[in-house]
Every structure is written in C-alpha cells, then in structure tokens.
Design a protein around this motif. Sequence first.
Motif, mmCIF file in Angstrom:
data_model
loop_
_atom_site.group_PDB
_atom_site.id
_atom_site.type_symbol
_atom_site.label_atom_id
_atom_site.label_comp_id
_atom_site.label_asym_id
_atom_site.label_seq_id
_atom_site.Cartn_x
_atom_site.Cartn_y
_atom_site.Cartn_z
ATOM 1 N N GLY A 84 36.277 54.212 28.447
ATOM 2 C CA GLY A 84 37.519 53.568 28.831
ATOM 3 C C GLY A 84 37.322 52.326 29.682
ATOM 4 N N GLN A 85 38.030 52.302 30.806
ATOM 5 C CA GLN A 85 38.060 51.128 31.690
ATOM 6 C C GLN A 85 36.677 50.823 32.246
ATOM 7 N N THR A 86 35.925 51.867 32.626
ATOM 8 C CA THR A 86 34.599 51.666 33.211
ATOM 9 C C THR A 86 33.657 51.027 32.197
ATOM 10 N N GLU A 87 33.684 51.523 30.950
ATOM 11 C CA GLU A 87 32.824 50.980 29.900
ATOM 12 C C GLU A 87 33.159 49.515 29.631
ATOM 13 N N ALA A 88 34.461 49.215 29.556
ATOM 14 C CA ALA A 88 34.886 47.843 29.285
ATOM 15 C C ALA A 88 34.434 46.907 30.407
ATOM 16 N N LEU A 89 34.580 47.349 31.638
ATOM 17 C CA LEU A 89 34.183 46.522 32.769
ATOM 18 C C LEU A 89 32.672 46.317 32.796
ATOM 19 N N PHE A 90 31.927 47.411 32.503
ATOM 20 C CA PHE A 90 30.461 47.307 32.502
ATOM 21 C C PHE A 90 29.994 46.268 31.483
ATOM 22 N N GLU A 91 30.560 46.315 30.280
ATOM 23 C CA GLU A 91 30.186 45.348 29.256
ATOM 24 C C GLU A 91 30.538 43.919 29.687
ATOM 25 N N LYS A 92 31.708 43.779 30.313
ATOM 26 C CA LYS A 92 32.133 42.462 30.775
ATOM 27 C C LYS A 92 31.149 41.914 31.806
ATOM 28 N N TRP A 93 30.803 42.749 32.823
ATOM 29 C CA TRP A 93 29.908 42.300 33.893
ATOM 30 C C TRP A 93 28.509 41.989 33.350
ATOM 31 N N ARG A 94 28.021 42.845 32.407
ATOM 32 C CA ARG A 94 26.674 42.616 31.859
ATOM 33 C C ARG A 94 26.629 41.321 31.057
ATOM 34 N N ASN A 95 27.685 41.063 30.287
ATOM 35 C CA ASN A 95 27.730 39.828 29.506
ATOM 36 C C ASN A 95 27.771 38.606 30.424
ATOM 37 N N GLU A 96 28.541 38.716 31.497
ATOM 38 C CA GLU A 96 28.638 37.592 32.435
ATOM 39 C C GLU A 96 27.284 37.353 33.115
ATOM 40 N N TRP A 97 26.593 38.436 33.472
ATOM 41 C CA TRP A 97 25.275 38.293 34.109
ATOM 42 C C TRP A 97 24.264 37.717 33.126
ATOM 43 N N ASP A 98 24.323 38.187 31.873
ATOM 44 C CA ASP A 98 23.421 37.645 30.840
ATOM 45 C C ASP A 98 23.685 36.161 30.622
ATOM 46 N N GLU A 99 24.967 35.782 30.685
ATOM 47 C CA GLU A 99 25.304 34.366 30.493
ATOM 48 C C GLU A 99 24.725 33.518 31.629
ATOM 49 N N VAL A 100 24.765 34.077 32.840
ATOM 50 C CA VAL A 100 24.188 33.352 33.981
ATOM 51 C C VAL A 100 22.686 33.161 33.766
ATOM 52 N N ALA A 128 42.760 60.098 33.962
ATOM 53 C CA ALA A 128 42.233 58.752 34.212
ATOM 54 C C ALA A 128 40.771 58.824 34.656
ATOM 55 N N THR A 129 40.424 59.827 35.456
ATOM 56 C CA THR A 129 39.051 59.962 35.938
ATOM 57 C C THR A 129 38.112 60.319 34.791
ATOM 58 N N VAL A 130 38.514 61.294 33.965
ATOM 59 C CA VAL A 130 37.683 61.713 32.826
ATOM 60 C C VAL A 130 37.472 60.550 31.866
ATOM 61 N N ASN A 131 38.524 59.730 31.715
ATOM 62 C CA ASN A 131 38.436 58.604 30.784
ATOM 63 C C ASN A 131 37.762 57.380 31.401
ATOM 64 N N GLY A 132 37.292 57.528 32.645
ATOM 65 C CA GLY A 132 36.578 56.411 33.279
ATOM 66 C C GLY A 132 37.499 55.334 33.830
ATOM 67 N N ASN A 133 38.791 55.631 33.899
ATOM 68 C CA ASN A 133 39.739 54.638 34.423
ATOM 69 C C ASN A 133 39.902 54.846 35.941
ATOM 70 N N TYR A 134 38.848 54.506 36.678
ATOM 71 C CA TYR A 134 38.842 54.803 38.124
ATOM 72 C C TYR A 134 39.832 53.943 38.908
ATOM 73 N N LEU A 135 40.034 52.721 38.490
ATOM 74 C CA LEU A 135 41.005 51.855 39.181
ATOM 75 C C LEU A 135 42.423 52.363 38.960
ATOM 76 N N GLU A 136 42.698 52.794 37.757
ATOM 77 C CA GLU A 136 44.007 53.396 37.484
ATOM 78 C C GLU A 136 44.183 54.680 38.290
ATOM 79 N N ALA A 137 43.107 55.452 38.373
ATOM 80 C CA ALA A 137 43.161 56.679 39.174
ATOM 81 C C ALA A 137 43.408 56.358 40.646
ATOM 82 N N ARG A 138 42.863 55.222 41.102
ATOM 83 C CA ARG A 138 43.066 54.818 42.504
ATOM 84 C C ARG A 138 44.549 54.567 42.778
#
Length: 566
Positions: free
Chosen positions: A62-78, A189-199
């Motif tokens: 879910g949200q965690t996976e999407a964010l991880f991919e986003k951050w990794r792509n941004e770091w790779d771009e750097v 939300a927690t099981v689905n990795g949506n920790y910000l939504e859970a917050r």
Amino acid sequence: MGSLLTFIIVIISIILIYLLTGLIIKNRADRELQELKAWKQALKDKPVADELKKVKDLNMTGQTEALFEKWRNEWDEVLTVSIPQIEKDLQEAESSLSGFLSRKSRLFMEQAGGLLVEAEEKIEGIVKELHNLLESHTKNNAEIEVVRSAYREVKKNMLAYRHTVSLAEKKLEELLDQEHQKFQQFEEATVNGNYLEARDIVRSLEQGVAHLQTLLEDIPDLQLDCQANLPGQISDLLLGYQEMEEQGYILHHLQIDKEVQDMQHQIQLALDDIKTLRVHEAKARTESVKNKLDSLYDVLENEVTAKYHAEKEQREIGMALIQLREKSNQTKEETQFVKQSYELSDEDVEAQKYVEKQVVFLMKRFEALQIRIAEQDVAFSVIGEELSDVRKQIEETSRLHAEYTDMLATLRKEELQARETLQQMRSDILEVKRLLQKSNIPGVPQDMLESLAYAQVAVRKVYEQLEYKPLNMNEVHKVLKEAQGLVLGMSSSVKELIEQAALVEKMIQYGNRYRSQSRKVADHLAHAEVLFRQYQYKAALEQVSATLEQVEPGVTGKIEEFVRTE
C-alpha cells in the motif's frame, strides 16, 4: 630617453597588476571550486540507502510500498543523473580555470551550485518523509494502546452508570460504535502499510474518546439538574410563594406563575439538548434557570425583610408623629404666650404655621399608609419605601420645629443680653463722668459735652425700647447698636482728652525751666497755657510740643512715656 623609460615602467606595472589580479581571482575561484566538490561528495555520502533499509522492516504494501519506490527512485535519480552532471560541470569549471577562463569557469560553478541545491533539497525531502513514516509507525503502536484503554474505560463507565445518562444513552452508543469502527480502520490501515493514514485515525480516536469522556462527566449532572434538582427547587419556590401569600404578603407583581412556566420550558429544552448531546446549550439553559431561581428567592427574602422593617418603621413613625404633634401643640401655646412679650416677624409666624400644617399632612399620609397595609393591596417593599420617605419628612419637620423653638428661646436670651449691655453702657457713662471729675482739668469742651449728652439719650432710647410690649427685638438691636457706638466713641474721646490734658500740664511744667533762657519759648508756653485754660487741650499740646522739641529734641516722647507709666 627618459620619457621612453617611464612609458616602459608604466606598461610593466599594468601587466603586473593585471597578472596579480588574475591570480587573486583564480585563487578565490579555486577555493569555491573545492567547496563545491566537498559539498558534492557530502551529498554522495548521505546514508539515504541505510535509511531506506529501515522501511523494509515495515509492511511493504500500500502506502508504504508506494512511498518506498518513490524515495528510491528519487535517490537513484540523484546518484545517476544529478551527481554526474554536477561532476561534469565541476570538471569544465576546473579546466576553464586552469586556462584563465574565469568567466566561463564561473558559469559552470554557478550551474553546479544550482544542481547541488536541488539535490540537497530532494535528499532532505526524502529523509524527512521517511522519518515521518517511521515515527508515525512508532507513535501509532504506543498511542493506540493508550486510546484503546481510555475507550474501554469510557465503555465500562457508560455500562456501569447507564441510568445517569439515560437521556443520551442512544446517542452515546452511536458515538461509541463510531469510535469502535475507527479501531478497525486503524488495524486495516496498519496491515495495508498505510501508516500515515493510520496516524490520522489515531488522532481522530484521541479526540473522539476525549469528547466521550467530557460528555460522561457533564451529562449526569445536567440530567440530574433537569430531572430532579431544578424541578424540586421550583416546587419549593411555589410552596414558599403560596405560604407567603397566605401570610398576607403582596406578591402578584412578581408574576411568579409566568416565571415558573418560562423556567419549566427552559428545562424541557435543556432535556432535548441532552438527548442530542448539545451539552453546551443545555449548560447555558440550566445556568439561566438557576440564576432566575436565585433572583426570585432573593426577591421573596427581600419581601420578608421589608415586612419586618415596615412593621418596625410603622411603630416608630407612629410614635414619632405623636411626639411631633404634641411638641407642635406645645409650641403653638408657647408662641401665643411669647407674642404677649415679643413681636414676631411674619417669617417666624409662617414658619410656625408651616410646621403645624406639615404635621397634619404627615398624620394623614401615615393614616393612609396604615389603611393600605391593613387592606394588603401593596407589597411591603413598596410600603417600606413610602415609610422611609415619611420618616425623612418627619425628620425635616422636626428640624424646622427645633429651629423655631430655638428662635423663641433666643428671643428671651437676646433680651437678657440687651439689658446686660444696657447696664454696662450706663456703667461706662458713669465711669466717664467720674474720670472727668477726678481729672481736675479746667473744663470740658462743648463738643465733648454734646457727645456725652447724645450717648445718654441713646441709652435712654434703648431703655424705652425694652419697655415696649410686645417687644420688637429687631428694633432693640438697632437702637442698642447705635447706643453702643456712641458710648464707645464718647468714652474713648474722653479718655483721650484727659490724657492730652495731663500731658500738656506735665510738658508746661517741664518747659518752665526754659522760660528764663528764651523770650520766644516763654511766649509760646504762655500761649499754650491760655489754650489749656480755654479747654483746647489738643491745640495746647501741639503748641507746647513744638516749642520744647526746638530746644530739646525728643523730649515729647520721654514725657509721654513718663505720663503713661505714671
């Protein structure tokens, strides 16, 4: 030859300055270049990859996976795009700098600096978002248990004290169900990795459970007030109101029935507010009812106090009026007696009549108030105000009566004082005559004899005025004042005359020692003696004083002191 040498020196100096300036610029640019290289290296060394590994410990969905991919792509771009481009620009800047192309080198360094800023901002954004996700996961795990415990406590209290919130029970259960559903949403939300939504759900749970706690604290007291306390107080108020009416209190002006209906209506509205959890509105309505009850109780208590004071005032005022009437009657009789001896002014007579009329008026007004009290057609608080006004008028009338009686007493006192003053003036005239006889002066001037005669006539007028019946004290004061002035002036003149005669006699006696020394002195002293025998003592004194001052300056003062002491 000299001009050429100077020209060569100037050219060499310009070249040296140019080279020196270029060297300084190159050194400065070289330092900036090294700083940019260090900055680039620091960005490459950022432990972003290590931070990204921490995310893998979470549910990578879910949200965690999407964010991880986003951050990794941004770091790779750097690493693959931004850093290589920065290194290329820095190399070009270094090459241009070695060839003294400082302007071109500056352009490459500025371009590299801009890319470094963008890269650093991107890295900071990745780290900040990543930490926010990790922190949300940590806080969620800790805070959800606190909220869950608080929720259980709220549910437990509601079950245990259900009867105290019975009016709002249905709405409260709906709120409990809503909060329970949020717990399920949090787990999903927690099981689905949506920790910000859970917050966000945790924060909503904290607010919802806190609101439930507040409702469970406020509603029992409000429900108890609306169902028992306030209705009971209203019943007590009505009972007290009825008892007071039976005891003779006039309370219809308070419109208690209407006030009670309004309060009962407010209580009913407050009950409806409680059912729909409008606690703030219910509080405001119950507080309004409490204030109105306090106000009505205060009014009833004031009536009780007013009755006590009115009854007390009624007794005291009745006695005060009787005493004032008796005094007024006595003063009326005294006035008739005084009129036989003294002549009263129109103003004094009117003052006595005004007091008599005012006493009659106050007696009638007081009798009317007694009738109203007996008929019970007006509130005691109103009666109290009227009685207070009557008391003030009694006090004012008593003051005027006292002033009038003081005036009557003053008439006799003034007569006695006038007779004492008359006797003193007679003594003063006798004393003047005795002084004249004792002084052995040749004689008394005619004007002095006339002053003495005028004074005696004035004193006789005072005596005659005091013998009139009724006595007019204003006229007595008038002739008495005139006589006092004449006697005082005459007495002072006679004493001054005697002193002048004695002084002349002494000075002539003193001046005899100079008669044989000066014919002029002898003539002047002889003239002074002639004036002395003609009773012109002032002229004689001026003559002898002027003569002696010529032969012995200051002698007049010495002889005056001697005569005064003697």
